[in-house]
Design an enzyme around this catalytic site. Structure first.
Site, PDB file in Angstrom:
ATOM      1  N   LYS A  75      -9.252   3.986 -41.512  1.00  0.00           N
ATOM      2  CA  LYS A  75      -8.606   2.884 -40.788  1.00  0.00           C
ATOM      3  C   LYS A  75      -9.656   1.950 -40.202  1.00  0.00           C
ATOM      4  O   LYS A  75     -10.689   2.404 -39.724  1.00  0.00           O
ATOM      5  CB  LYS A  75      -7.762   3.478 -39.646  1.00  0.00           C
ATOM      6  N   GLU A  99       0.838  -1.210   0.000  1.00  0.00           N
ATOM      7  CA  GLU A  99       0.000   0.000   0.000  1.00  0.00           C
ATOM      8  C   GLU A  99       0.869   1.253   0.000  1.00  0.00           C
ATOM      9  O   GLU A  99       1.941   1.273   0.616  1.00  0.00           O
ATOM     10  CB  GLU A  99      -0.907   0.014   1.243  1.00  0.00           C
ATOM     11  N   GLY A 158       1.280   0.866 -35.067  1.00  0.00           N
ATOM     12  CA  GLY A 158       0.570   0.140 -36.125  1.00  0.00           C
ATOM     13  C   GLY A 158      -0.107   1.105 -37.098  1.00  0.00           C
ATOM     14  O   GLY A 158      -0.028   0.932 -38.317  1.00  0.00           O
ATOM     15  N   ASP A 184      -6.618   8.427 -39.965  1.00  0.00           N
ATOM     16  CA  ASP A 184      -7.980   7.916 -39.748  1.00  0.00           C
ATOM     17  C   ASP A 184      -8.907   9.100 -39.503  1.00  0.00           C
ATOM     18  O   ASP A 184      -8.465  10.257 -39.412  1.00  0.00           O
ATOM     19  CB  ASP A 184      -8.031   6.916 -38.579  1.00  0.00           C
TER      20      ASP A 184
HETATM   21  C1  R5P Z   1      -6.689   6.070 -32.300  1.00  0.00           C
HETATM   22  O1  R5P Z   1      -7.838   6.403 -32.215  1.00  0.00           O
HETATM   23  C2  R5P Z   1      -5.561   7.021 -31.986  1.00  0.00           C
HETATM   24  O2  R5P Z   1      -5.837   8.302 -32.416  1.00  0.00           O
HETATM   25  C3  R5P Z   1      -4.262   6.527 -32.613  1.00  0.00           C
HETATM   26  O3  R5P Z   1      -4.397   6.486 -34.019  1.00  0.00           O
HETATM   27  C4  R5P Z   1      -3.931   5.154 -32.126  1.00  0.00           C
HETATM   28  O4  R5P Z   1      -4.209   5.013 -30.775  1.00  0.00           O
HETATM   29  C5  R5P Z   1      -2.490   4.804 -32.368  1.00  0.00           C
HETATM   30  O5  R5P Z   1      -2.268   3.519 -31.882  1.00  0.00           O
HETATM   31  P1  R5P Z   1      -1.243   2.575 -32.590  1.00  0.00           P
HETATM   32  O6  R5P Z   1       0.051   3.332 -32.686  1.00  0.00           O
HETATM   33  O7  R5P Z   1      -1.134   1.378 -31.681  1.00  0.00           O
HETATM   34  O8  R5P Z   1      -1.798   2.204 -33.922  1.00  0.00           O
END
Ligand code: R5P
Length: 294
Positions: free
Chosen positions: A189, A36, A222, A165
């Site tokens: 995306k 804790e 990613g 995206d």
């Molecule tokens: C998603 O809604 C965020 O805006 C980023 O595009 C996303 O979280 C990036 O995550 P990663 O690098 O794992 O694709």
């Protein structure tokens, strides 16, 4: 006035104290044998306005942050402002499937309940997150910092801004507007599963263009890497990435190393350890933006 900082934000808090009238608040935090947290503030805060700064990047930091707020409240602080350069759990802002929680909302409620009167965040993920932190939220926009860097370091000729995206759409148009304006391309995306990003194919002639991709965060990388590979199929020239929060978890660094990216520009809203500070990554300080608000 005092600013109390978690360990992971000590450097940032020192930069802030140098440029403002705020003084670094003192507290000790230790763990009992059972794990804790025990915490004790060392300054008189009765009737005072205080700030708390810290990264909530790991769950144990969230708890320490909450306990620190509680210590300030229980010792009579008049107004408590929590500064989250990165608001963790912000992507869990809706029930995305049956049985899911809304953890961003839970986080906001926990901090309000602990005693926060006002929040300061940087480039928070979504409107939903803003709503959870209302009524007292100041969300700072780092895009002017990026625009300045771009003007000084990257040619705007034959350059387009890309949102990887739909969530990055507004950010892309805002950045484009600060840069002459530049044309914008919004990619689409899908996530076949959690932590997996797939960028949909599109038809547009962008051969030979320089590209600036902008998003709020890189987590596993990613999203940006999938975007880069699709853009390279369209024979673009140089690709730059501008994202506020560098979470850089799991395979992120290896992916960035291998991807056709000229430079990744981040801010230091999220603690980035030495071994992740590779040559391709440039980190801009967020302190000047925070200082203007304090
Ligand atoms: C998603 O809604 C965020 O805006 C980023 O595009 C996303 O979280 C990036 O995550 P990663 O690098 O794992 O694709």
């Amino acid at each position: 006035m005092y600013i109390f900082a978690l360990k992971n934000a000590k450097q940032l808090s020192r930069q802030i104290c140098k440029k403002t009238k705020l003084r670094l608040g003192l507290f000790k935090a230790k763990r009992f044998s059972d794990g804790e947290i025990y915490l004790q503030i060392k300054n008189e805060v009765k009737g005072q306005k205080v700030f708390i700064l810290g990264s909530t990047c790991q769950d144990k930091n969230i708890l320490e942050f909450l306990i620190l707020i509680n210590a300030l409240k229980e010792n009579g602080a008049k107004k408590i402002t929590a500064i989250f350069p990165y608001f963790s759990y912000s992507r869990q802002d809706k029930k995305d499937r049956l049985g899911a929680p809304i953890t961003a909302k839970l986080m906001a409620n926990l901090f309000k309940q602990a005693g926060v009167n006002q929040f300061i965040t940087v480039d928070i993920h979504s409107q939903r997150d803003k709503d959870y932190l209302k009524p007292k939220l100041i969300n700072l926009d780092p895009l002017p910092i990026f625009a300045n860097y771009i003007k000084k370091n990257i040619s705007l000729k034959n350059t387009i801004i890309v949102a990887p995206d739909n969530g990055a759409r507004n950010r892309a148009f805002k950045l484009a507007k600060l840069l002459d304006p530049l044309p914008v391309l919004v990619m689409q995306k899908i996530r076949p599963q959690q932590n997996m990003a797939k960028i949909l194919k599109f038809k547009k002639n962008i051969i030979g263009k320089n590209v600036i991709i902008t998003d709020d965060m890189i987590d596993t990388a990613g999203t940006i890497c999938a975007a880069c590979h699709e853009l390279k199929e369209h024979k673009v020239k140089d690709i730059y990435i501008f994202t506020t929060h560098g979470i850089l978890s799991g395979p992120a660094i290896e992916r960035i190393k291998k991807a056709p990216i000229k430079q990744v520009v981040l801010t230091d809203t999220y603690p980035i350890p030495k071994e992740k500070r590779i040559k391709k990554i440039k980190i801009l300080p967020i302190a000047p933006l925070l200082i203007k608000e304090l």
